[in-house]
Scaffold this motif. Sequence first.
Motif, PDB file in Angstrom:
ATOM      1  N   GLU A   1      21.280  49.048   0.088  1.00 40.92           N
ATOM      2  CA  GLU A   1      22.500  49.675   0.589  1.00 40.92           C
ATOM      3  C   GLU A   1      22.963  49.009   1.893  1.00 40.92           C
ATOM      4  N   ILE A   2      22.013  48.722   2.743  1.00 43.88           N
ATOM      5  CA  ILE A   2      22.359  48.082   4.020  1.00 43.88           C
ATOM      6  C   ILE A   2      22.921  46.685   3.772  1.00 43.88           C
ATOM      7  N   MET A   3      22.237  45.923   2.934  1.00 42.99           N
ATOM      8  CA  MET A   3      22.658  44.541   2.703  1.00 42.99           C
ATOM      9  C   MET A   3      23.971  44.460   1.928  1.00 42.99           C
ATOM     10  N   ASN A   4      24.326  45.523   1.233  1.00 44.61           N
ATOM     11  CA  ASN A   4      25.590  45.517   0.494  1.00 44.61           C
ATOM     12  C   ASN A   4      26.803  45.762   1.383  1.00 44.61           C
ATOM     13  N   GLN A   5      26.558  46.125   2.609  1.00 50.95           N
ATOM     14  CA  GLN A   5      27.689  46.342   3.520  1.00 50.95           C
ATOM     15  C   GLN A   5      28.337  44.990   3.873  1.00 50.95           C
ATOM     16  N   PRO A   6      29.659  44.961   3.935  1.00 56.87           N
ATOM     17  CA  PRO A   6      30.338  43.659   4.061  1.00 56.87           C
ATOM     18  C   PRO A   6      30.037  42.889   5.348  1.00 56.87           C
ATOM     19  N   ASP A   7      29.805  43.599   6.445  1.00 54.28           N
ATOM     20  CA  ASP A   7      29.606  42.868   7.709  1.00 54.28           C
ATOM     21  C   ASP A   7      28.149  42.637   8.067  1.00 54.28           C
TER      22      ASP A   7
ATOM     23  N   MET B   1      30.780  31.588   3.651  1.00 51.87           N
ATOM     24  CA  MET B   1      29.703  32.485   3.221  1.00 51.87           C
ATOM     25  C   MET B   1      28.562  32.487   4.239  1.00 51.87           C
ATOM     26  N   ARG B   2      28.200  33.653   4.680  1.00 55.83           N
ATOM     27  CA  ARG B   2      27.080  33.730   5.633  1.00 55.83           C
ATOM     28  C   ARG B   2      25.777  33.905   4.854  1.00 55.83           C
ATOM     29  N   ARG B   3      24.785  33.116   5.222  1.00 57.70           N
ATOM     30  CA  ARG B   3      23.501  33.195   4.516  1.00 57.70           C
ATOM     31  C   ARG B   3      22.708  34.409   5.005  1.00 57.70           C
ATOM     32  N   PRO B   4      22.280  35.272   4.089  1.00 55.96           N
ATOM     33  CA  PRO B   4      21.506  36.437   4.543  1.00 55.96           C
ATOM     34  C   PRO B   4      20.211  36.022   5.243  1.00 55.96           C
ATOM     35  N   ILE B   5      19.836  36.776   6.239  1.00 52.42           N
ATOM     36  CA  ILE B   5      18.607  36.464   6.998  1.00 52.42           C
ATOM     37  C   ILE B   5      17.769  37.730   7.187  1.00 52.42           C
ATOM     38  N   ILE B   6      16.577  37.709   6.608  1.00 50.05           N
ATOM     39  CA  ILE B   6      15.654  38.837   6.758  1.00 50.05           C
ATOM     40  C   ILE B   6      14.514  38.369   7.650  1.00 50.05           C
ATOM     41  N   ALA B   7      14.368  39.018   8.798  1.00 51.59           N
ATOM     42  CA  ALA B   7      13.337  38.590   9.750  1.00 51.59           C
ATOM     43  C   ALA B   7      12.352  39.718   9.992  1.00 51.59           C
ATOM     44  N   GLY B   8      11.081  39.401   9.901  1.00 52.74           N
ATOM     45  CA  GLY B   8      10.045  40.364  10.231  1.00 52.74           C
ATOM     46  C   GLY B   8       9.678  40.219  11.695  1.00 52.74           C
TER      47      GLY B   8
ATOM     48  N   ALA C   1      20.346  54.348  10.811  1.00 49.98           N
ATOM     49  CA  ALA C   1      21.780  54.605  10.921  1.00 49.98           C
ATOM     50  C   ALA C   1      22.290  54.603   9.485  1.00 49.98           C
ATOM     51  N   SER C   2      23.307  55.394   9.177  1.00 49.83           N
ATOM     52  CA  SER C   2      23.841  55.305   7.817  1.00 49.83           C
ATOM     53  C   SER C   2      24.379  53.893   7.672  1.00 49.83           C
ATOM     54  N   SER C   3      24.372  53.387   6.455  1.00 48.22           N
ATOM     55  CA  SER C   3      24.789  51.992   6.306  1.00 48.22           C
ATOM     56  C   SER C   3      26.247  51.828   6.737  1.00 48.22           C
ATOM     57  N   GLU C   4      27.040  52.884   6.566  1.00 49.29           N
ATOM     58  CA  GLU C   4      28.448  52.790   7.008  1.00 49.29           C
ATOM     59  C   GLU C   4      28.553  52.725   8.523  1.00 49.29           C
ATOM     60  N   ASP C   5      27.743  53.559   9.219  1.00 44.50           N
ATOM     61  CA  ASP C   5      27.770  53.520  10.685  1.00 44.50           C
ATOM     62  C   ASP C   5      27.286  52.162  11.196  1.00 44.50           C
ATOM     63  N   ALA C   6      26.249  51.650  10.555  1.00 44.56           N
ATOM     64  CA  ALA C   6      25.725  50.345  10.973  1.00 44.56           C
ATOM     65  C   ALA C   6      26.790  49.275  10.758  1.00 44.56           C
ATOM     66  N   ASN C   7      27.454  49.354   9.604  1.00 43.04           N
ATOM     67  CA  ASN C   7      28.490  48.360   9.320  1.00 43.04           C
ATOM     68  C   ASN C   7      29.643  48.472  10.318  1.00 43.04           C
ATOM     69  N   GLU C   8      29.974  49.698  10.669  1.00 38.01           N
ATOM     70  CA  GLU C   8      31.086  49.895  11.602  1.00 38.01           C
ATOM     71  C   GLU C   8      30.782  49.228  12.950  1.00 38.01           C
ATOM     72  N   MET C   9      29.554  49.436  13.434  1.00 41.42           N
ATOM     73  CA  MET C   9      29.198  48.822  14.723  1.00 41.42           C
ATOM     74  C   MET C   9      29.142  47.298  14.598  1.00 41.42           C
ATOM     75  N   ILE C  10      28.636  46.829  13.487  1.00 43.29           N
ATOM     76  CA  ILE C  10      28.516  45.377  13.325  1.00 43.29           C
ATOM     77  C   ILE C  10      29.902  44.738  13.186  1.00 43.29           C
TER      78      ILE C  10
END
Length: 248
Positions: free
Chosen positions: A220-226, A1-8, A177-186
């Motif tokens: 929506e962004i954080m719900n993307q699997p990658d 499990m990867r720990r989510p990281i929100i950085a300002g 970026a759409s969350s899908e496009d962002a996920n695809e690149m990630i």
Amino acid sequence: MRRPIIAGNWKMNKTLSQSVDFIKEIKHLGDNTDVEVVVCVPFISLDRVKKELEGTNVKLGSQNIHWEESGAYTGEVSPLMLKEIGIDYAIIGHSERRQYFNETDETVNKKVKTSLNHGINPIICVGETLEEREENKAQDKVKTQVIKALKGVEENQMKDIVLAYEPIWAIGTGKTASSEDANEMISFIRNIIEDIYNEEISEEIRIQYGGSVKPANVTEIMNQPDIDGALVGGASLKKDDFTDLVRF
Ligand code: 13P
């Protein structure tokens, strides 16, 4: 499990007194959450902000670092100076630094290695311009940036690295970026890591998205699997927005 990281990433915002006032308001955001909360503040605010953060669960980062420990580099800040303050992270290779301060994949790589050697965790930024995306060159660009940033980085150092995919056209523009496009690149970046290292490392490394992340799109962004987190500019400067982001 990867720990989510929100950085300002505060960028060049907030004076010293404003930084101190603001950190007092948000320093408990890391409590009672699995999310790792990081603030990357201007150099001159680091020391005071660090003192305010003592005993809290908010981590501290710089927005840059130099690759040498000391020397004739007028205006630069060395890893020894940052280490003494006690920072946890350093943003490296942000597109604004690449664009306005001539940072290259080579200097990014030097900074990454220096950071790791001094126990400061790099947040390495990569991302394409709008032109590159329109010409279907986004993946090539990002691949080159990732490979060059990590040149010579050992397998056992990879656990200390965070990557951030920030398409330049989405930064500060309100365009996400759409969350899908962002996920695809990630996900593509994860595959590059697997090619360079192995599957285990590619599954463990945390990769953030950055570019106009705000309360309205963070879930929506954080719900993307990658996607494991967000690197946030504008919305990290306001208490209510940053609070919503951390509690996505
Ligand atoms: P914005 O969130 O203001 O678009 O900035 C993103 C960024 O560059 C974070 O490093």
